[in-house]
Write an enzyme that holds these catalytic residues in place. Sequence first.
Site, mmCIF file in Angstrom:
data_model
loop_
_atom_site.group_PDB
_atom_site.id
_atom_site.type_symbol
_atom_site.label_atom_id
_atom_site.label_comp_id
_atom_site.label_asym_id
_atom_site.label_seq_id
_atom_site.Cartn_x
_atom_site.Cartn_y
_atom_site.Cartn_z
ATOM 1 C CG ASP A 1 3.131 -11.872 -2.398
ATOM 2 O OD1 ASP A 1 3.857 -12.129 -1.415
ATOM 3 O OD2 ASP A 1 2.974 -10.718 -2.835
ATOM 4 C CG HIS A 2 7.180 -11.766 -4.042
ATOM 5 N ND1 HIS A 2 7.421 -10.700 -4.870
ATOM 6 C CD2 HIS A 2 6.247 -11.343 -3.149
ATOM 7 C CE1 HIS A 2 6.674 -9.674 -4.497
ATOM 8 N NE2 HIS A 2 5.950 -10.037 -3.448
ATOM 9 C CG HIS B 1 8.892 -6.121 2.083
ATOM 10 N ND1 HIS B 1 7.640 -5.673 2.441
ATOM 11 C CD2 HIS B 1 8.692 -7.306 1.442
ATOM 12 C CE1 HIS B 1 6.724 -6.553 2.024
ATOM 13 N NE2 HIS B 1 7.341 -7.549 1.428
ATOM 14 C CG ASP C 1 6.608 -7.022 -2.262
ATOM 15 O OD1 ASP C 1 6.434 -6.870 -3.483
ATOM 16 O OD2 ASP C 1 5.950 -7.829 -1.569
ATOM 17 C CG HIS D 1 2.524 -6.254 -4.945
ATOM 18 N ND1 HIS D 1 1.535 -7.177 -4.735
ATOM 19 C CD2 HIS D 1 3.595 -6.679 -4.230
ATOM 20 C CE1 HIS D 1 1.976 -8.121 -3.913
ATOM 21 N NE2 HIS D 1 3.233 -7.839 -3.594
ATOM 22 C CG HIS E 1 10.544 -10.564 -0.733
ATOM 23 N ND1 HIS E 1 10.204 -10.067 -1.973
ATOM 24 C CD2 HIS E 1 9.402 -10.491 0.015
ATOM 25 C CE1 HIS E 1 8.937 -9.681 -1.965
ATOM 26 N NE2 HIS E 1 8.426 -9.935 -0.781
ATOM 27 C CG HIS F 1 6.790 -11.924 1.942
ATOM 28 N ND1 HIS F 1 6.775 -10.547 1.981
ATOM 29 C CD2 HIS F 1 7.060 -12.345 3.205
ATOM 30 C CE1 HIS F 1 7.021 -10.151 3.231
ATOM 31 N NE2 HIS F 1 7.202 -11.219 3.980
HETATM 32 FE FE FE Z 1 4.474 -9.097 -2.397
HETATM 33 ZN ZN ZN Z 2 6.601 -9.221 0.123
#
Ligand code: FE
Ligand code: ZN
Length: 253
Positions: free
Chosen positions: A56-57, A110, A129, A167, A52, A54
Amino acid sequence: MQISLIPCLSDNYAYLIEAAGAVAVVDPSEPEPVLRILRDKGLHLTHILNTHHHFDHTGGNLPLKEQFGATIIGPAADSHRIPGLDQGVGEDDVVTLGDTRWTVMNIPAHTSGHIAFWGREQAAVFTGDTLFAMGCGRLFEGTPAQMWASLQKLVALPPDTRVYCGHEYTLSNGRFALTVDIGNADLHARMTDVESARLQGRPTIPSSIALERATNPFLRATEPALATAVGLAAGDPVAVFAELRRRKDSFKG
Ligand code: FE
Ligand code: ZN
């Protein structure tokens, strides 16, 4: 084929897939830890997979692409917000990485474009996530009914499928799970394992579909005990799921 964990940022995992003929990273949060493992193993990155959009990915997408010319594969639905995307994919598309094949599953909620990569032969799924060990992602771009449906698709995979999520949230997820599923012996046994792993600084990932079915409260919304624990009548798993998710949002674990 080998999968290695790459801890990133404070609690993210990226994953290195080494297949015959391809080297891929899933959800690179940042470039440095990925560069380090590639250097240590003497590998050249060929592909980047994103579950996805985001940050942090995807934070490692552009620097890694620039250095290796790697092909970036991610949700077609998010082509406008995945940095450097080369190939957009969706439900039932097959991604070939060297001698391995990965089927794409659309698992929205998400984020609206969230996907998973499932390797039947590899008995592995990258869930980003959406499905966490004993937890699930927050509903940023979807409804409880959508997340419930996405989770149902994932738990229908073969029980021995290893679950690689985005995570290391397992300990706090488990603490929440105990508040709503106190009578679950499998959950207690798993928490003993998880607590000792974290005390020793070991990852709790991968999980498995079987273990999640037995211990993840968000997959157990059909169980009367879970409905009772959140003050609802049994029989409407989406309502139970929604209440579990609502409680988890404000849980301080
Ligand atoms: Fe994440
Ligand atoms: Zn995420």
